[in-house]
Write a protein that holds these residues in place. Structure first.
Motif, mmCIF file in Angstrom:
data_model
loop_
_atom_site.group_PDB
_atom_site.id
_atom_site.type_symbol
_atom_site.label_atom_id
_atom_site.label_comp_id
_atom_site.label_asym_id
_atom_site.label_seq_id
_atom_site.Cartn_x
_atom_site.Cartn_y
_atom_site.Cartn_z
ATOM 1 N N LEU A 537 0.826 -1.208 0.000
ATOM 2 C CA LEU A 537 0.000 0.000 0.000
ATOM 3 C C LEU A 537 0.859 1.256 0.000
ATOM 4 C CD1 LEU A 537 -2.775 1.413 0.286
ATOM 5 C CD2 LEU A 537 -2.532 1.145 2.769
ATOM 6 N N LEU A 538 1.907 1.271 0.824
ATOM 7 C CA LEU A 538 2.775 2.448 0.886
ATOM 8 C C LEU A 538 3.602 2.606 -0.386
ATOM 9 C CD1 LEU A 538 3.993 2.162 4.589
ATOM 10 C CD2 LEU A 538 2.296 3.739 3.661
ATOM 11 N N ILE A 539 4.082 1.493 -0.916
ATOM 12 C CA ILE A 539 4.899 1.571 -2.133
ATOM 13 C C ILE A 539 4.061 2.021 -3.318
ATOM 14 C CG2 ILE A 539 6.236 0.189 -3.775
ATOM 15 C CD1 ILE A 539 7.213 -1.484 -1.435
ATOM 16 N N GLU A 540 2.783 1.632 -3.353
ATOM 17 C CA GLU A 540 1.909 2.016 -4.462
ATOM 18 C C GLU A 540 1.781 3.522 -4.579
ATOM 19 O OE1 GLU A 540 -2.732 1.338 -5.948
ATOM 20 O OE2 GLU A 540 -1.979 0.404 -4.093
ATOM 21 N N TYR A 541 1.835 4.223 -3.452
ATOM 22 C CA TYR A 541 1.703 5.677 -3.464
ATOM 23 C C TYR A 541 3.039 6.357 -3.172
ATOM 24 C CZ TYR A 541 -3.291 4.765 -3.465
ATOM 25 O OH TYR A 541 -4.566 4.325 -3.793
ATOM 26 N N ASP A 545 9.589 4.937 1.904
ATOM 27 C CA ASP A 545 10.415 5.331 3.045
ATOM 28 C C ASP A 545 9.717 5.025 4.367
ATOM 29 O OD1 ASP A 545 8.521 7.204 2.222
ATOM 30 O OD2 ASP A 545 9.521 8.825 3.310
ATOM 31 N N LEU A 546 8.380 5.150 4.406
ATOM 32 C CA LEU A 546 7.646 4.809 5.632
ATOM 33 C C LEU A 546 7.721 3.316 5.919
ATOM 34 C CD1 LEU A 546 4.451 7.022 5.220
ATOM 35 C CD2 LEU A 546 6.498 7.503 6.579
ATOM 36 N N ALA A 547 7.680 2.504 4.871
ATOM 37 C CA ALA A 547 7.780 1.057 5.072
ATOM 38 C C ALA A 547 9.169 0.660 5.535
ATOM 39 C CB ALA A 547 7.419 0.318 3.780
ATOM 40 N N ASP A 548 10.203 1.352 5.051
ATOM 41 C CA ASP A 548 11.573 1.005 5.450
ATOM 42 C C ASP A 548 11.865 1.417 6.884
ATOM 43 O OD1 ASP A 548 11.926 0.044 2.899
ATOM 44 O OD2 ASP A 548 12.836 1.898 2.131
ATOM 45 N N ASP A 549 11.210 2.482 7.356
ATOM 46 C CA ASP A 549 11.475 2.946 8.721
ATOM 47 C C ASP A 549 10.825 2.061 9.781
ATOM 48 O OD1 ASP A 549 12.878 5.011 7.624
ATOM 49 O OD2 ASP A 549 11.237 6.474 7.765
#
Length: 649
Positions: A537-541, A545-549
């Protein structure tokens, strides 16, 4: 005399050979580097041709002492002769960027620190890390003459009525995906290596948005190469002069357009922009052929368009549904007339034998007089109905791709104000966009109807209307305000001022996606997602960086909830910010009574662009660059508008 000249030539050669040092080692320094004069170097010259033979060649060398161009470096070549006769020993290959010492014919190592600025001025290059920092750069660069300039916000020299090209190139140079692609294109020589040597930095951008060239840079068209070089010169902080000369691009455009766009010849910026985008699409390896138009069938979804084959299509291409309603005046015909009679038009109680006109038997005694009279009346009625002229309305629905949307501006009023002056109306952009509201039908010009339909055998067109419904908007939307109209005598310009917002321009009411608009997931749905689904979901938009943190799932869930409540609604609302604006201005005396002149020939173009780091707007007109206020941009005579979707920013 010949012997004297030979002796003189041999003495000069001997003197040059005695002055020249033997080829140094790779770690040694060339002894003639102090003779270089950077103030005479101009790599933006119109043609890299030999100044002696005037011939173009892949092997043209620039003398770094006097700035002249010469062919070859072997014996009896102009460059060799120039080095011997003038004592100028340091040269650079204009194509490869290698440095040479003549007449000794040895290469000066590229690692020489004192030559690095010349190499960057000749062939500016960028790494992915440098390109990622361009929008945040607010540091001024300095040229050789001490003038300060902001890279990317420099003026282009007007080569005699080429202001339309300067404005279009300046506007396209601030479209981020297009700019990044052409700045990094020179690093792509089919070696499949990262341009910065260590892989791409994340910088908050997902890798799926990185557009890889379909062709290596060496196989780009001359127009695409010239456009790439011009953008690199515009954004380079290592220029020897603050202005940029677009000679090479102007020549490439003239050749590719068969002198349709040529020096000394005015042109409309909107037409040139459409032509340039198509040529760049083909020049970088995009698919050839016309844009496909697809007819929609009832009950079936239309197929996806073959877009995305180049950075041009990925950046600017959208999709629109066109409903065409044609009212045609034509003869009804025997089949339609017979159908009308059979549906109860005349004497429904008659027998089937009486209804069959072809079975009429006129022999004496075959029918009574009443039946014969009924058949005669029916034949006359059928013939009358068949010859009757009717108006038939038909609708066809097609989908087509677009790179820019053309908007029609309301006409200026015919009457003057109380003081006798011309009234210049003002229209908001939302009123001009009613053409694409998905409800209104627009009339097609009568001239187009006559050319296409008056000779058709199925009748004469009474009226033709179209309705436009936007199915998909691109990340960068180009709006072309049609101001110029040509009649049989002269060119007219519509001076109506179209007012538009510079930020948060909402177009959600004009978009009708086939599958409906996306809705953000609810809090319960997010809490029920797996770790893989949350990251997707985060990568789609573009928020990888939020997923990596996030380390644990609870932290990842909090990031997703915060994202869908604060940022995602704005990303799905089709809001746009202005990136560039091109206006066309004419002198105040043009158009007055008694002075009927061509506004296209008398006027000039200028471009407004925004600096991302400071939010300051700049007005660029040829070599003139100055600051301006955004309030003045929205009330100018805008001609081309480029908007950026907030999700793209």
């Amino acid at each position: 005399f010949a012997s004297t000249m030979a002796t003189s030539s041999s003495s000069v050669s001997a003197r040059a050979s005695s002055d020249a040092q033997p080829p140094p080692s790779s770690s040694a320094t060339c002894p003639y580097l102090d003779t270089i004069d950077r103030t005479v170097l101009d790599f933006d010259s119109p043609d890299h041709a030999c100044s002696v033979t005037l011939e173009s060649s892949p092997h043209i060398y620039a003398c770094l002492v006097c700035g002249k161009f010469f062919r070859g470096k072997g014996k009896q070549t102009p460059a060799y002769t120039h080095s011997v006769e003038e004592g100028h020993f340091v040269y650079v290959h204009l194509g490869r960027g290698t440095f040479w010492c003549l007449p000794d014919d040895y290469e000066i190592p590229k690692q020489e620190p004192s030559l690095r600025d010349i190499g960057l001025a000749l062939h500016p290059t960028f790494t992915e890390g440098e390109v990622a920092k361009l929008d945040g750069n607010a540091e001024l660069a300095r040229d050789l003459f001490g003038r300060r300039y902001l890279p990317g916000y420099v003026g282009l020299n007007n080569l005699n009525k080429t202001d339309y090209l300067n404005a279009v190139v300046t506007a396209l140079g601030h479209v981020k995906p297009l700019r990044d692609f052409f700045l990094l294109a020179a690093n792509n020589n089919n070696d499949n290596n990262d341009t910065n040597g260590g892989g791409r930095q994340n910088n908050g951008t997902s890798k799926k948005n990185k557009i890889q060239p379909r062709l290596p840079y060496t196989e780009f068209s001359p127009l695409a190469k010239s456009f790439s070089l011009l953008l690199r010169n515009m954004w380079s902080p290592h220029r020897f002069k603050s202005g940029v000369d677009p000679h090479m691009l102007v020549q490439a455009v003239s050749v590719a357009s068969d002198k349709r766009y040529h020096v000394g010849k005015r042109a409309e910026a909107g037409e040139f922009l459409a032509w340039l985008l198509h040529q760049l699409h083909l020049g970088v390896g995009g698919e050839d052929g016309k844009r496909r138009k697809k007819k929609k069938k009832k009950g079936k979804k239309s197929e996806k368009s073959a877009s995305g084959s180049s950075v041009i299509h990925n950046t600017f291409m959208g999709r629109v549904e066109v409903t065409t309603a044609i009212r045609t005046r034509r003869r009804r015909g025997e089949a339609a007339a017979s159908q009308m009679l059979n549906q109860g038009g005349m004497e429904a109680s008659s027998t089937a034998q009486d209804d069959a006109i072809d079975d009429d038997d006129d022999r004496a005694g075959s029918d009574d007089e009443e039946t014969i009279e009924r058949k005669r009346r029916k034949r006359e009625t059928l013939q009358s109905l068949a010859n009757e002229t009717v108006v038939v309305e038909e609708e066809t629905v097609t989908e087509t791709d677009f790179l820019q949307l053309t908007l029609d501006i309301p006409e200026k009023p015919l009457f003057k104000d109380e003081d006798g002056g011309l009234v210049i109306p003002q229209e908001p952009l939302v009123n001009v966009l009613r053409k694409f509201d998905g409800v209104s039908f627009c009339d097609v010009l009568a001239t187009q109807q006559q050319q296409k339909h008056t000779t058709e055998s199925n009748g004469t067109v009474v009226s033709k209307k179209r309705r436009y419904r936007l199915r998909k908007l691109p990340n960068y939307l180009i709006l072309h305000l049609s101001r110029f109209k040509r009649n049989g005598f002269f060119v007219e310009k519509n001076p109506t001022i179209v007012m538009f917002p510079v930020k948060n321009f909402d177009l959600s009411s004009y978009v009708f996606p086939e599958g409906g608009k996306d809705e953000p997931p609810t809090e319960e749905v997010v809490k029920g997602m797996s770790v893989r689904e949350l990251k997707s979901l985060l990568i789609e938009y573009d928020r990888a960086d939020l997923a990596d943190d996030a380390i644990e799932k609870d932290q990842l869930v909090r990031h997703c909830l915060d994202f869908i409540t604060t940022s995602l609604p704005d990303l799905l609302s089709d809001k746009y910010d202005l990136v560039a604006n091109i206006t066309h201005d004419i002198p105040v005396e043009v158009g007055r009574e008694g002075k009927q002149r061509n506004p296209l020939e008398e006027g000039s173009y200028r471009c407004h662009v925004k600096h991302g780091a400071t939010g300051q707007w700049y007005e660029i007109q040829d070599l003139d660059v100055k600051e301006t206020m955004p309030q003045l941009i929205g009330v100018s005579e805008s001609y081309l508008l480029i908007f950026e979707r907030k999700v793209a920013a």
